[in-house]
Design an enzyme around this catalytic site. Sequence first.
Site, mmCIF file in Angstrom:
data_model
loop_
_atom_site.group_PDB
_atom_site.id
_atom_site.type_symbol
_atom_site.label_atom_id
_atom_site.label_comp_id
_atom_site.label_asym_id
_atom_site.label_seq_id
_atom_site.Cartn_x
_atom_site.Cartn_y
_atom_site.Cartn_z
ATOM 1 C CG ASP A 153 -5.948 33.247 -0.369
ATOM 2 O OD1 ASP A 153 -4.797 32.882 -0.071
ATOM 3 O OD2 ASP A 153 -6.945 32.508 -0.309
ATOM 4 C CG ASN B 286 -4.235 21.584 -4.151
ATOM 5 O OD1 ASN B 286 -3.940 21.558 -5.343
ATOM 6 N ND2 ASN B 286 -3.746 22.495 -3.324
ATOM 7 C CG ASP C 194 1.449 22.514 -8.580
ATOM 8 O OD1 ASP C 194 1.073 23.143 -7.571
ATOM 9 O OD2 ASP C 194 2.288 21.601 -8.548
ATOM 10 C CD GLU D 289 -3.924 28.892 -1.062
ATOM 11 O OE1 GLU D 289 -4.720 28.700 -0.132
ATOM 12 O OE2 GLU D 289 -2.836 28.295 -1.154
#
Length: 345
Positions: free
Chosen positions: A199, A207, A216, A242
């Site tokens: 992860d 973000n 992205d 993610e």
Amino acid sequence: MKTSILVFGSHEFLATLPDQIHDASTFNLKVSIDFNQAVLHIQIVQPDVIFVQASCQDSIRVCRWLKEQNQLSWIHCILLEDRPQQLIDKSLSSWEWEFEMMANALNQGADAYIWLLTEETNNRLTTATKILILSQLTVGVRKVKKYRELMNTNDILSAIALADSLTDLNNRRALEWDLPRQINKARSQDTPLSLIILDVDFFKKVNDQHGHLVGDRLLQLLCSRLRHNLRSQDTAFRYGGEEFVVLLPHTNGDEALTVAERLNRIVREQTFAINSQLHLQITISLGVAILQPDDDEKGINLLHRADQCLLAAKASGRNRVITWGQYSQASSLETVSGISRGMGV
């Protein structure tokens, strides 16, 4: 691509067929009169069209066997009636008898049934008979072409359905299909199977600070780096957001730990160039587990153990690898933190 033809019959029978069928530049031709040999050829080569000589002992057996094979039922089977009409019992007369013979052949598994009418003076096939045989050959080739186009389309659709559109990795649906298959393979071959869940640490901050398009792009770059640093036998999947899963066939716990630590290092040591102005430094946390004898066939237990290790890696400082052996031996979060590898963020 040449059309593949199998003639189940004698070479003398083959010699009576239209000359076009003998064209080596157009057709790959195989002749066999032995049932077992013919079946083996069909299974290996999967010919487009099969001509069956009705007077052969196993002619109907070949037709029937072929139609029982669901994965081969698209092969066009043409039964050619070469027995003298006077030797065939005529319980009916005229066209009713011919229709009954045709219906029986089709029910037995043939896709087409053709009487080999000959010119009595030279025992050669009539022009009409040759035209009919070549027409049925065309039907078979067209049928196979459409089948292969359909299979190609299905393969493309399957690939799309099992691929993650953002990262080009396999998606979660692909994992749910492949993990049980890998578990069954590992158990049948008595080989180890390991799994990594990883992860991105603090991905939400990326973000929030730079926007989702940057997030992205970061995932795309991350997946490219992971893909180029896995072994050829390993398969990576986007599990969600993610979070990613890596399947490691033929890999024991120590080897899986080595792979996980390498992935952790190659992510940590080099920044990701989003564009010429923006370079981001990230880390990942990883959990590692190995298949156990009492694990379920779908891999739920295996995934759960790896996920527990990932949570422990997160809780103990991130940017590290935790194995199930470390996790199960730890009696508290502090103990896990003490034995985990890497540096916290």
